[in-house]
Design an enzyme around this catalytic site. Structure first.
Site, PDB file in Angstrom:
ATOM      1  N   GLY A 198       7.307   4.864   8.077  1.00 45.92           N
ATOM      2  CA  GLY A 198       6.395   5.999   8.246  1.00 45.92           C
ATOM      3  C   GLY A 198       6.610   6.648   9.597  1.00 45.92           C
ATOM      4  O   GLY A 198       7.703   6.563  10.172  1.00 45.92           O
ATOM      5  N   SER A 199       5.557   7.253  10.106  1.00 45.38           N
ATOM      6  CA  SER A 199       5.697   8.016  11.341  1.00 45.38           C
ATOM      7  C   SER A 199       5.834   7.099  12.563  1.00 45.38           C
ATOM      8  O   SER A 199       5.342   5.966  12.567  1.00 45.38           O
ATOM      9  CB  SER A 199       4.483   8.920  11.521  1.00 45.38           C
ATOM     10  OG  SER A 199       3.326   8.120  11.638  1.00 45.38           O
ATOM     11  N   THR A 200       6.466   7.622  13.589  1.00 47.37           N
ATOM     12  CA  THR A 200       6.649   6.873  14.835  1.00 47.37           C
ATOM     13  C   THR A 200       5.290   6.531  15.442  1.00 47.37           C
ATOM     14  O   THR A 200       5.079   5.431  15.953  1.00 47.37           O
ATOM     15  CB  THR A 200       7.479   7.721  15.815  1.00 47.37           C
ATOM     16  OG1 THR A 200       8.679   8.090  15.137  1.00 47.37           O
ATOM     17  CG2 THR A 200       7.822   6.974  17.070  1.00 47.37           C
ATOM     18  N   GLU A 201       4.378   7.500  15.331  1.00 48.40           N
ATOM     19  CA  GLU A 201       3.039   7.317  15.903  1.00 48.40           C
ATOM     20  C   GLU A 201       2.338   6.096  15.280  1.00 48.40           C
ATOM     21  O   GLU A 201       1.837   5.223  15.999  1.00 48.40           O
ATOM     22  CB  GLU A 201       2.290   8.612  15.560  1.00 48.40           C
ATOM     23  CG  GLU A 201       0.942   8.788  16.126  1.00 48.40           C
ATOM     24  CD  GLU A 201       0.239   9.933  15.375  1.00 48.40           C
ATOM     25  OE1 GLU A 201       0.909  10.719  14.664  1.00 48.40           O
ATOM     26  OE2 GLU A 201      -0.990   9.996  15.490  1.00 48.40           O
ATOM     27  N   GLU A 218      10.282  15.736  15.713  1.00 49.26           N
ATOM     28  CA  GLU A 218      10.638  15.692  14.284  1.00 49.26           C
ATOM     29  C   GLU A 218       9.705  16.642  13.519  1.00 49.26           C
ATOM     30  O   GLU A 218       8.487  16.559  13.645  1.00 49.26           O
ATOM     31  CB  GLU A 218      10.458  14.259  13.771  1.00 49.26           C
ATOM     32  CG  GLU A 218      10.929  14.081  12.353  1.00 49.26           C
ATOM     33  CD  GLU A 218      10.699  12.666  11.834  1.00 49.26           C
ATOM     34  OE1 GLU A 218       9.677  12.060  12.180  1.00 49.26           O
ATOM     35  OE2 GLU A 218      11.553  12.177  11.084  1.00 49.26           O
ATOM     36  N   GLU A 244      10.489   1.227  10.242  1.00 52.15           N
ATOM     37  CA  GLU A 244      11.493   2.271  10.013  1.00 52.15           C
ATOM     38  C   GLU A 244      10.779   3.585  10.255  1.00 52.15           C
ATOM     39  O   GLU A 244       9.889   3.963   9.483  1.00 52.15           O
ATOM     40  CB  GLU A 244      12.012   2.170   8.570  1.00 52.15           C
ATOM     41  CG  GLU A 244      13.247   2.994   8.335  1.00 52.15           C
ATOM     42  CD  GLU A 244      13.442   3.308   6.862  1.00 52.15           C
ATOM     43  OE1 GLU A 244      14.400   4.015   6.550  1.00 52.15           O
ATOM     44  OE2 GLU A 244      12.640   2.868   6.033  1.00 52.15           O
ATOM     45  N   LYS A 275       0.843  -1.204   0.000  1.00 52.22           N
ATOM     46  CA  LYS A 275       0.000   0.000   0.000  1.00 52.22           C
ATOM     47  C   LYS A 275       0.875   1.250   0.000  1.00 52.22           C
ATOM     48  O   LYS A 275       1.561   1.540   0.976  1.00 52.22           O
ATOM     49  CB  LYS A 275      -0.905   0.044   1.233  1.00 52.22           C
ATOM     50  CG  LYS A 275      -1.965   1.139   1.071  1.00 52.22           C
ATOM     51  CD  LYS A 275      -2.642   1.548   2.350  1.00 52.22           C
ATOM     52  CE  LYS A 275      -1.914   2.619   3.105  1.00 52.22           C
ATOM     53  NZ  LYS A 275      -1.809   3.905   2.397  1.00 52.22           N
TER      54      LYS A 275
HETATM   55  P1  ADP Z   1       3.926  10.023   7.318  1.00 50.61           P
HETATM   56  O1  ADP Z   1       4.305  10.928   8.426  1.00 50.61           O
HETATM   57  O2  ADP Z   1       5.047   9.479   6.510  1.00 50.61           O
HETATM   58  O3  ADP Z   1       2.717  10.479   6.546  1.00 50.61           O
HETATM   59  P2  ADP Z   1       2.261   7.878   8.267  1.00 50.61           P
HETATM   60  O4  ADP Z   1       2.774   6.926   9.266  1.00 50.61           O
HETATM   61  O5  ADP Z   1       1.055   8.692   8.566  1.00 50.61           O
HETATM   62  O6  ADP Z   1       3.538   8.736   8.010  1.00 50.61           O
HETATM   63  O7  ADP Z   1       2.038   7.165   6.869  1.00 50.61           O
HETATM   64  C1  ADP Z   1       2.854   6.151   6.374  1.00 50.61           C
HETATM   65  C2  ADP Z   1       1.976   5.068   5.771  1.00 50.61           C
HETATM   66  O8  ADP Z   1       1.213   4.427   6.792  1.00 50.61           O
HETATM   67  C3  ADP Z   1       0.961   5.575   4.745  1.00 50.61           C
HETATM   68  O9  ADP Z   1       0.899   4.661   3.679  1.00 50.61           O
HETATM   69  C4  ADP Z   1      -0.332   5.609   5.546  1.00 50.61           C
HETATM   70  O10 ADP Z   1      -1.504   5.511   4.754  1.00 50.61           O
HETATM   71  C5  ADP Z   1      -0.172   4.384   6.432  1.00 50.61           C
HETATM   72  N1  ADP Z   1      -0.973   4.379   7.681  1.00 50.61           N
HETATM   73  C6  ADP Z   1      -1.474   5.436   8.358  1.00 50.61           C
HETATM   74  N2  ADP Z   1      -2.138   5.025   9.472  1.00 50.61           N
HETATM   75  C7  ADP Z   1      -2.048   3.662   9.507  1.00 50.61           C
HETATM   76  C8  ADP Z   1      -2.499   2.636  10.420  1.00 50.61           C
HETATM   77  N3  ADP Z   1      -3.177   2.928  11.525  1.00 50.61           N
HETATM   78  N4  ADP Z   1      -2.177   1.357  10.140  1.00 50.61           N
HETATM   79  C9  ADP Z   1      -1.465   1.043   9.040  1.00 50.61           C
HETATM   80  N5  ADP Z   1      -1.022   1.947   8.145  1.00 50.61           N
HETATM   81  C10 ADP Z   1      -1.300   3.243   8.363  1.00 50.61           C
END
Ligand code: ADP
Length: 437
Positions: A244-247, A397, A266, A192
């Site tokens: 993606g994000s730490t959260e 960040e 990561e 995805k």
């Molecule tokens: P960024 O700060 O890089 O936007 P995100 O962590 O929000 O980081 O997004 C990175 C990826 O994770 C995207 O493809 C996003 O759609 C997906 N994503 C966001 N929320 C969730 C979740 N709860 N579970 C799985 N994937 C998610």
């Protein structure tokens, strides 16, 4: 402008790359993309689509499918069905497919680079000279490992169906990092891409079709966080690979705990860039340009905290301010810009809000005198000085072109400040000193 005037100013004129081929690709799909499942383009069960925007112009590029649970189920089922044959076909055969993927991306590299710049806002110089060449190398490199698996990696066994969730800052590069090694070792994939940058993944799907990759080995499903979460929770997924994000990384860690699923994460960073008084400051300045203004600072290992020895701090800040003034910002397809657009409106707001917080908390803001173009989501190169180590902008960040500078006196203090973060990732040290410190 007359040639004589150009000689006087020696300034760069606009040098736009043609978007013709990329527009043709979008038009061939009627600007509306379905999901790539089991080697076919299928309409999303949700019947919902969302817009992908060009951040340099705010223009709509295409509509992207929102995959729901039924679609995730279909994609995972396709990957599961494809698994035994893909694993059994052997390393040599898989190497041939990987090689064909590399070759086709190479053949269409300009199209990939332009499409990435249109969709993400990153300068064409970076997509053309960095992102896409690295993507190609990855597929060639892992073609080699696929071939070698049976002799060099005898104990390796495929894990099964892998769910891969990637961010928007290096869309195709992230795809390559995740897909190439996984399919080389005999796994099958449901990937995805990030909702704001799905287009190059969809072009990659078309390449998979063109080379005749067996159906179901790579499935590309698009959508927002909920689609990602559904993929994470699917019982037939054996591993989740996430960047993606730490959260969100924490959410995924919790969702997979106790399920037996393998996981690689990561996440974020707030990496120190440490400058000692004996460093060559002109090199340092160019290092900073790459550390925090490359890709608009939207890099997990960006050198976002400048730690500089007090004795040279003012001198270095002055040099950075001068350099900031000459950076060029603009449309990602212009070959003579240094900084492109921020990926989307919401990310621009995150950066703007954090910078305001930095000002409110008492740090000194420095931005160039020129204004950003108004037609896209642009943010100027920014530096904060007089920052206290506990300030929000020193700890959080920002994921944008914002450098946070602090000074130190001794080596010990530099190391302490550098480690004063919850993140790991990267670090660079600038010194001419040849003995160990
Ligand atoms: P960024 O700060 O890089 O936007 P995100 O962590 O929000 O980081 O997004 C990175 C990826 O994770 C995207 O493809 C996003 O759609 C997906 N994503 C966001 N929320 C969730 C979740 N709860 N579970 C799985 N994937 C998610």
């Amino acid at each position: 402008m007359k040639i004589k005037e150009i000689y006087e100013t020696m300034s760069y004129g606009p040098a736009p790359e043609s978007a013709e081929e990329a527009i043709q690709f979008l038009d061939n799909h009627k600007r509306k993309f379905n999901l790539f499942i089991n080697g076919k383009w299928v309409a999303p069960s949700s019947k919902e689509y969302f817009d992908s925007i060009n951040p340099s112009t705010k223009e709509k590029l295409a509509q992207i499918s929102e995959a729901n649970e039924a679609d995730v189920n279909k994609a995972v089922a396709a990957a599961k069905r494809a698994l035994p044959e893909w694993a059994n076909v052997g390393g040599h055969q898989r190497a041939r497919y990987l090689y064909a993927l590399a070759r086709q991306i190479q053949k269409h590299s300009r199209l990939f680079a332009v499409l990435e710049s249109l969709d993400n806002g990153k300068p064409i110089r970076e997509t053309r000279d960095i992102d896409i060449p690295i993507v190609i190398r990855h597929f060639y490199h892992h073609a080699g490992w696929a071939q070698l698996r049976d002799t060099e990696l005898k104990d390796y066994k495929e894990l099964g169906v892998i769910g891969q969730i990637i961010p928007w800052n290096f869309p195709l590069m992230m795809l390559a990092w995740k897909i190439a090694p996984a399919i080389a070792m005999g796994n099958t994939i449901v990937l995805k891409p990030a909702e704001s940058t799905s287009l190059t993944a969809l072009l990659f799907a078309e390449i998979c079709e063109q080379i005749g990759l067996p159906n179901g080995v790579v499935n590309i499903i698009t959508g927002h966080g909920k689609t990602g979460a559904t993929l994470v929770e699917h019982k037939d997924v054996n591993k989740i690979a996430f960047t993606g994000s730490t959260e969100v990384g924490k959410i995924i860690r919790r969702a997979t705990a106790g399920t037996g699923k393998k996981l690689s994460l990561e996440l974020g960073g707030k990496s120190p860039f440490i400058v000692f008084e004996d460093a060559d400051l002109d090199s340092v300045v160019e290092g900073i340009v790459d550390a925090i203004w490359f890709n608009q600072g939207q890099v997990c290992c960006a050198g976002s905290r400048l730690l500089v020895q007090e004795s040279i701090a003012e001198k270095l800040y002055k040099k950075i301010r001068t350099r900031m003034e000459s950076l060029r910002i603009g449309n990602a397809l212009d070959k003579s810009i240094d900084i492109g657009a921020i990926v989307d409106k919401s990310q621009l707001k995150v950066i703007t809000d954090l910078v305001q917080l930095g000002v409110d908390e008492g740090s000194t803001l420095c931005q160039p005198s020129w204004a950003c173009p108004k037609e896209g989501y642009f943010y100027p190169p920014t530096m904060f000085t007089d920052v206290s180590p506990s300030a929000t902008i020193a700890q959080e960040e920002i994921f944008g072109p914002v450098l946070v500078a602090m000074s130190f006196r001794t080596h010990k203090e530099a190391v302490k400040l550098a480690n004063n973060t919850r993140y790991g990732l990267a670090c660079s040290v600038w010194t001419e000193l040849r003995t160990s410190i």
